[in-house]
Scaffold this active site. Sequence first.
Site, PDB file in Angstrom:
ATOM      1  N   PRO A  80       0.843  -1.021  -0.264  1.00 54.30           N
ATOM      2  CG  PRO A  80       0.230  -0.988   2.303  1.00 54.30           C
ATOM      3  CD  PRO A  80       0.969  -1.997   1.646  1.00 54.30           C
TER       4      PRO A  80
ATOM      5  CE1 TYR B 248      -2.011  10.526 -13.055  1.00 55.07           C
ATOM      6  CE2 TYR B 248      -1.682  12.100 -10.864  1.00 55.07           C
ATOM      7  CZ  TYR B 248      -1.151  11.176 -11.774  1.00 55.07           C
ATOM      8  OH  TYR B 248       0.143   9.764 -11.538  1.00 55.07           O
TER       9      TYR B 248
ATOM     10  CB  CYS C 137       3.251  30.418 -17.707  1.00 56.30           C
ATOM     11  SG  CYS C 137       4.225  31.742 -16.810  1.00 56.30           S
TER      12      CYS C 137
END
Length: 423
Positions: A282, A324, A350
Amino acid sequence: MLPGGPHLERGGDGELRLEGHALDALGAQFGTPLYVYSRAAMRAALAPYQRALAGRPHLVCYAMKANSSLAVLQTFAAAGCGFDIVSGGELERALAAGAAPGRIVFSGVGKTAAEMKRALEAGVRCFNVESVGELERLSALAAGIGRRAPVSLRVNPDVDAGTHPYISTGLKGNKFGIAHGQALAAYRLAATLPGIEVTGIDCHIGSQITQVEPYLDALDRVLDLVEAVEAAGIALRHIDLGGGLGITYTDETPPRADEFVARVLQRLDERGHGGRELLLEPGRSLVGNAGVLLTEVLYLKPGEAKNFCIVDAAMNDLVRPAMYEAWMAIEPCREREGPARVWDVVGPVCESGDWLGRDRRLAVAPGDRLAVLSAGAYAMAMASNYNTRPRAAELMLDGARVHLIRERESVAELFARERLIPD
Ligand code: LLP
């Protein structure tokens, strides 16, 4: 409860606190952007894994790619974790933080010869090998120094983890693992190679997984293989089911770690594999909701199409929203009176993709500090120096104590290795 986890709370005085510490004051004292982690929250996230696995042969290998800061690794090493690493750099970090090499598993599709050699010499627990080419190279290297490399093959079980395509890894079209249909042949080959000692089997199907079923499907596919491989006379000591358990960013309801582990153990028992050692890797679920990113509001720019709240943290500090379209909660560190408006919270970089949150209802003014929640995983670890922006500082809260675990980078450090050339 706020999505940022059990150690984050809004006091009656309007202050947002992590492990009892007012975040606004920490931002003022240490400057922003600033990552702040709760050690208690990390330990609390690990505990249900350990509780559910107690009495079974097991090893929880924290996937350190999620947050590889030394003090974080140190915390998990002291709590009895091993580590899942994916590079020579991660190996050195883990060792520097006090990890036992015999508790490190080495994953990744593109291990270099130098990385393999160093890991062999360090004595890692196992290489999670992802291709036949890698297997052959590892065997040659190990045999060359009179060793046998402990290996588990990462198989691609071809199950849909139901997560974002960029973080789904167990489907046929992904670059990861050895195809399920080719795995038995790869094991037969591994058993004949002079520098390889087969020790286990591994899979990892994706990240931010919010259901147990994909894991059980993957486990069934892996157990089919275990049975076929052992029928061929090759013993497998452990099963590594990877990482991937999701966390709550907004309204996701992932299974609790102890429920998830219980279901996996139950399936192992049902299929007669209860005595086998179980490894888990994990990452996010151990650290994601143990940290926040603090940032200060620089300017407000209300407009015709959009209202922009420009803050001093940017995509270089936290790339998940840009990369994402990840939704991460944003909360004022100190609540203020006055009307709320809907803002796009954006950074100074930017790029139009440089945003931390879109369409967020907030009552804010320049100088206010905001906290991006659930920023303990894949945040600082993915930070960059784009736009020559120094990476942020990090704090670890530990009860009453506040530790500066990483100093803010200086601009001079960013180009210290560069050279001007003659005209
Ligand atoms: N083991 C292996 C082999 C992995 O590739 C990963 C994550 C893990 C364990 C840990 O998975 P976790 O428990 O953290 O879900 N940057 C993305 C996540 C990428 C995950 C890559 N592999 C994000 O920010 O969502």
